[in-house]
Write a protein that holds these residues in place. Sequence first.
Motif, PDB file in Angstrom:
ATOM      1  N   GLN A  94       0.830  -1.210   0.000  1.00  0.00           N
ATOM      2  CA  GLN A  94       0.000   0.000   0.000  1.00  0.00           C
ATOM      3  C   GLN A  94       0.865   1.260   0.000  1.00  0.00           C
ATOM      4  O   GLN A  94       0.575   2.220  -0.717  1.00  0.00           O
ATOM      5  N   LEU A 200      -8.518 -10.693   0.768  1.00  0.00           N
ATOM      6  CA  LEU A 200      -8.705  -9.691   1.821  1.00  0.00           C
ATOM      7  C   LEU A 200      -7.378  -9.114   2.282  1.00  0.00           C
ATOM      8  O   LEU A 200      -7.277  -7.914   2.546  1.00  0.00           O
ATOM      9  N   ASP A 203      -5.621  -7.543  -1.242  1.00  0.00           N
ATOM     10  CA  ASP A 203      -6.561  -6.681  -1.968  1.00  0.00           C
ATOM     11  C   ASP A 203      -6.155  -6.458  -3.425  1.00  0.00           C
ATOM     12  O   ASP A 203      -5.990  -5.319  -3.884  1.00  0.00           O
ATOM     13  N   GLU A 205      -6.236  -5.878  -7.398  1.00  0.00           N
ATOM     14  CA  GLU A 205      -7.181  -5.212  -8.312  1.00  0.00           C
ATOM     15  C   GLU A 205      -7.689  -6.177  -9.379  1.00  0.00           C
ATOM     16  O   GLU A 205      -8.726  -5.911 -10.001  1.00  0.00           O
ATOM     17  N   ARG A 294     -17.001  -8.046  -5.792  1.00  0.00           N
ATOM     18  CA  ARG A 294     -16.015  -7.407  -4.918  1.00  0.00           C
ATOM     19  C   ARG A 294     -15.452  -6.122  -5.542  1.00  0.00           C
ATOM     20  O   ARG A 294     -14.446  -5.576  -5.079  1.00  0.00           O
ATOM     21  N   LYS A 296     -13.891  -5.666  -8.399  1.00  0.00           N
ATOM     22  CA  LYS A 296     -12.569  -5.883  -8.962  1.00  0.00           C
ATOM     23  C   LYS A 296     -12.683  -6.518 -10.341  1.00  0.00           C
ATOM     24  O   LYS A 296     -13.764  -6.918 -10.776  1.00  0.00           O
TER      25      LYS A 296
END
Length: 545
Positions: A94, A200, A203, A205, A294, A296
Motif C-alpha cells: 500500500q 482480503l 486486496d 485489483e 467485490r 474488482k
Amino acid sequence: MTAKTMYALSALLLFFHTQITAQNVVWSEDLITTPEKSNYQKTSTYTEVMSFIEAIKSKSNLVHLEFMGNSKEGKEIPVVVMANPKISSPEEAQDSGKPVMYVQGNIHSGEVEGKEILQQLMRDILLGDKQHLLENQIIIFAPIYNTDSNDKMEKGRRPSQEDSPLEVGIRANSQGLDLNRDGIKMEAIETQALIQNVLLKWDPEMLVDLHTTNGTWHGYNITYAPSYHYAGEKAPYNFTWDVMLPSIAQSVDKNYGIKLGPYGGYSLRQGWPAKAIYTYNHHPRYIVNQMGLRNKVGILSEAFAHDRFYKRMNGTYGFVAEILEFTNKNGKKMTEINAKAEKDAIINVKQNAGKIEKGVRFKMVPLEETFTLSTYDYTPYKDDNGKSKYVRSGKIIEIPNVQNYSKFEAVVTSKLPRGYFLPKSMAFIANHLRKQGVEVLELKKATKAIGDTFIADSLSNSSRKFEGHNMTTISGVFKPKTKTFKKGDYWVDMAQPLSNLIFYMLEPQSDDGLVTWNFFDDYFKEKGISKKAVEYPVFKYYKLK
C-alpha cells in the motif's frame, strides 16, 4: 567511417546483443521446469514446484514467499509476491502506491498449464527479459492452488487432452470439493485461505484464473471470459470486456501468434454451422465472477484442450504475459475504476435503498452484437438408419453472425435494502459473512427498523447432489414490517464495499445465496415449513426508527 557513425553502430550492436542475451538466458538446471525437462511428457509434482520456487527465491532479491494456508493433507499453498523493490507485506504494498495483480493456476489439478507457465513467468520476470513488468505493479502468483490433488496422477484422466501430458491430477480437492464452485459456501480449506489470505489481505485489483476447456472444438488457442457483473457494479466489467480483453487479444496475436476468442461452447443438436455459443453461468460460486461483486477485475483463461501440452502452455503463457503488460501500463486506471465502483456501490445503497430493485435470479441471453466464430468444421452425413449426424473435419473455418450468449438478464428482482438484521441465534451466518470480508456488528442496545420480512411458504431441495448439497429453493413473499432487535443481535450495514456480495448472499430468492447452499434448511425445517409458512430469519430494513 566517422567517430559518430562508429558510436552509433556500437550502440546498435550493444542493443541487439542485449536483446539476444535477454531472450536466450542460460538458466541453471534447477530453473528448468518439469515439462521442459521431460519433452512435455510430464507435469510438475508439488515437490518440484516448491523446489523451483526455492531455487528462484535464492537467486532473486525481488521475491517474497509466503503461504495462504495448509491443505487438508498438510501441504503449504505457496504465494509468490514479486515486486521491485521487494515487498513483504500488504502495508508495504500500500505504501508503494502500486496496484497488486493476482494470477492463480491449478484450481483444477488436471488443468496443468497455469501451474507450469507461472513458473516460467516467475523465471522471466525475476531473472529474464520481463523485469520491466515490475515497474508499475506488484505481481502475486499462486501456481499450485490445489496442492493435494496435483500429485494424484493417472493416465486418461482428461480424454480431451489426449494424454498430453501423460498423467495429470484430479479435479476436486482432498475434501472432494470443486474449488471453482466454492466461492459462496467456502467449505474448502483452500477457498477460505484464498479469500482470507490473498483477496482480503493483499486486496488485488485483478484475479486471473487459469484453466483448460473440457473439449469444445473451437478454433482458438485460448478462450476468455470476464467477471460477469450482473448483481454488481458495471464499470469493472465494462472496462474488462470493452477495453482490456480486445487490446490483449490483439497484442497476444501480434507478439505470440496466439488466437484468442470468447469462452463458450456450441451444440450440434442445433445443426451446423453453429448459430450460437454459450458461456458458463453468472454465479459468484465461481471465483472469477465473485471478483465482480467485490468491485474488482476477474479474467477466466481457458486453454484449448485438444492442443498438445506445449501449445497449451505457449498460449497460456502469451495470454498471461500480455495481461501483465496491459496492467503494467494501465494498473493505475484500473485501480481508479475499481475504487469508483466501490464508492458507487455504497452511494447506491445510501441513496436508493427501498427505492430500486436488483436482480437475484438470472437467465442467459445473447449479446446485442453477433461475432465471427473460429471453429473446426463439421461434415454432415446420414447413418444407416437415416439419422442426421456430423463428423469433425481437420479444417478451421470462420462462421459469421454467431450469437454469443454471455449476457444475463434478471428474471427475479428484490428491493435493495439499507441493511440486514439477524437474530443472535444466527451467529454462524454472521461468522460466515465475516470470513468473506463483510463487516458485521453486534448491537449494543435494542434497535427498531422499518423494512420487509420474507414469509416462506415452501422449501424444496434438488433431488441430485451438487458439491455435496441438495440445493435449496424457497418461495414466498415479502411483507412490510417494523421490528425491534435486541442487544447482541447482528447488524449488517449495506453501506460498505461488499454490499453487492452481501445482497447476493442474503437475499432469500438469490440463485447462489446462502439459502441456495442449505445454510437455512435446518431453521426452516425446525420451524415446520412443510406444514406452515415460516418467516426468514434475516430481516432487511430500509430505515432505522
